[in-house]
Design a protein around this motif. Structure first.
Motif, short mmCIF file in Angstrom:
data_model
loop_
_atom_site.label_atom_id
_atom_site.label_comp_id
_atom_site.label_asym_id
_atom_site.label_seq_id
_atom_site.Cartn_x
_atom_site.Cartn_y
_atom_site.Cartn_z
N ILE A 89 -3.92 -11.62 -8.48
CA ILE A 89 -4.82 -12.77 -8.48
C ILE A 89 -6.17 -12.40 -9.08
CG2 ILE A 89 -5.72 -12.40 -6.15
CD1 ILE A 89 -4.87 -15.77 -7.86
N HIS A 90 -6.62 -11.17 -8.89
CA HIS A 90 -7.91 -10.76 -9.46
C HIS A 90 -7.86 -10.80 -10.98
CE1 HIS A 90 -11.76 -8.80 -9.70
NE2 HIS A 90 -11.26 -7.82 -10.43
N PRO A 129 0.75 -2.53 -9.95
CA PRO A 129 -0.70 -2.49 -10.15
C PRO A 129 -1.40 -3.52 -9.26
CG PRO A 129 0.44 -2.50 -12.26
CD PRO A 129 1.47 -2.79 -11.21
N GLY A 130 -2.49 -3.10 -8.64
CA GLY A 130 -3.24 -4.00 -7.78
C GLY A 130 -2.96 -3.85 -6.31
N VAL A 131 -1.92 -3.08 -5.95
CA VAL A 131 -1.58 -2.85 -4.55
C VAL A 131 -1.89 -1.41 -4.20
CG1 VAL A 131 0.32 -2.67 -2.89
CG2 VAL A 131 0.21 -4.61 -4.45
N ARG A 132 -2.51 -1.20 -3.05
CA ARG A 132 -2.74 0.16 -2.57
C ARG A 132 -1.75 0.45 -1.45
NH1 ARG A 132 -9.14 0.97 -2.15
NH2 ARG A 132 -9.18 -1.26 -1.77
N VAL A 133 -1.28 1.69 -1.42
CA VAL A 133 -0.18 2.07 -0.54
C VAL A 133 -0.60 3.26 0.32
CG1 VAL A 133 2.23 2.78 -0.41
CG2 VAL A 133 1.47 1.29 -2.28
N ALA A 134 -0.55 3.09 1.63
CA ALA A 134 -0.91 4.15 2.58
C ALA A 134 0.31 4.49 3.43
CB ALA A 134 -2.07 3.72 3.46
N VAL A 135 0.61 5.80 3.53
CA VAL A 135 1.74 6.27 4.34
C VAL A 135 1.26 7.49 5.13
CG1 VAL A 135 4.19 6.82 4.36
CG2 VAL A 135 3.23 5.55 2.43
N PRO A 136 0.54 7.29 6.23
CA PRO A 136 -0.03 8.42 6.97
C PRO A 136 1.05 9.27 7.63
CG PRO A 136 -0.34 6.38 8.18
CD PRO A 136 0.19 6.00 6.84
N GLY A 137 0.73 10.56 7.78
CA GLY A 137 1.66 11.48 8.42
C GLY A 137 1.27 11.84 9.83
N SER A 138 0.23 11.23 10.37
CA SER A 138 -0.18 11.47 11.76
C SER A 138 -0.73 10.18 12.35
CB SER A 138 -1.25 12.57 11.84
OG SER A 138 -2.50 12.10 11.36
N ALA A 139 -0.71 10.10 13.67
CA ALA A 139 -1.23 8.91 14.34
C ALA A 139 -2.73 8.76 14.12
CB ALA A 139 -0.92 8.97 15.84
#
Length: 317
Positions: A89-90, A129-139
């Motif tokens: 959309i941006h 493109p335009g999406v950020r992806v976070a996959v943490p390995g700890s709480a």
């Protein structure tokens, strides 16, 4: 709701902090509805496309929506709303609109939910493109990145949480976690025998493998990227250039996040020569997740598989 109860506490704090933050899910806490009102805490019908579509409209008008998709597999149900609209959309509006929204979901867990509910699809969204992806390995990192995501002003964030993180949760540290900038990897342990890059729930398996190997005099450097988009490529490349060996560990398929991380690393000057083919993968096989507990136990990354991969690389030196 989020599989990690501590994340609920973080989100409740953020709801209290920002009156523009709204929460959409198919099941919402009664205490939240009583405290923040039904306008901000929306209990929705079971239609993920409708929830994300509504969140997109809310984000474009100045609100900060958080949508709980429940299972990561359900992210495939919202591809049109997320990929074709929220992420773009941006660009489509020449910068007039943004979609500061967060989608949370749980990846795999020890529940034998089978191929429709036990997926780790974050590699797919690294290509959007335009999406950020976070996959943490700890709480603790999950809490820190959730704070960052809900305060983000740029665009949609996908936050993938492994339910197993709750088994290794330092509650006090998690609750005290401050926002963590995206694109900064975590150095879990130092070493020079090989670089191990582990994602999400696979970080724990890689950590146990590192402990086992260290007892045998083999010291690996373990990195948790924490976010895949943006990716802390300088930190990963610096480690690989130093060790000359790379093991990529993920509960998702090899063709997903591991392949894209490897491709990015090989574009860094000197990395391909430093590695010289000394690369190993510990990832899910290219088949649907089995429902059988016996078969499922063979599917995910394990400390034994990680340690064996390191030994193969170091033995070939």
């Amino acid at each position: 709701m989020n599989e990690l109860a501590v994340l609920d506490l973080i989100l409740e704090q953020e709801l209290d902090r920002n009156p523009d933050l709204v929460f959409l899910a198919t099941s919402t806490p009664p205490s939240w509805r009583a405290r923040f009102g039904a306008e901000r805490v929306r209990t929705c019908p079971i239609s993920e496309p409708a929830m994300v579509g509504a969140a997109l409209g809310a984000a474009m008008t100045g609100l900060r929506p958080v949508v709980d998709l429940n299972r990561a597999s359900f992210a495939f149900l919202v591809m049109d709303q997320l990929v074709n609209h929220a992420a773009r959309i941006h660009y489509l509006s020449d910068g007039s609109y943004r979609a500061p929204m967060v989608l949370t979901s749980a990846t795999r867990g020890p529940q034998q939910l089978g191929p429709q509910n036990e997926q780790c699809p974050y590699g797919v969204f690294m290509q959007t493109p335009g999406v950020r992806v976070a996959v943490p390995g700890s709480a603790t990192d999950a809490c820190a990145l959730l704070r960052t995501a809900v305060r983000d002003e740029q665009g949609p964030v996908l936050l993938f949480i492994a339910p197993g993180l709750a088994d290794h949760c330092d509650l006090r540290a998690a609750l005290a976690a401050e926002p963590q900038p995206f694109g900064v990897a975590r150095l879990v342990r130092e070493g020079d025998a090989a670089t191990v890059v582990a994602i999400g729930s696979a970080v724990h398996a890689a950590t146990r493998a590192g402990d086992e190997l260290a007892a045998q005099g083999v010291h690996v450097e373990l990195l948790d990227p924490r976010t895949l988009v943006p990716l802390d490529l300088p930190a990963l490349a610096a480690s690989v250039l130093r060790t000359g060996r790379l093991v990529l560990v993920d509960d998702g398929p090899r063709s997903g996040a591991p392949a894209q991380i490897l491709a990015a690393l090989l574009d860094v000057p000197g990395v391909a020569r430093a590695l010289g083919g000394r690369i190993a993968h510990v990832s899910a096989p290219e088949v649907p997740v089995p429902s059988s507990p016996v078969l499922e136990a063979q599917y995910w990354a394990t400390p034994e598989r990680v340690a064996a991969a390191v030994r193969r690389l170091t033995a070939a030196a």
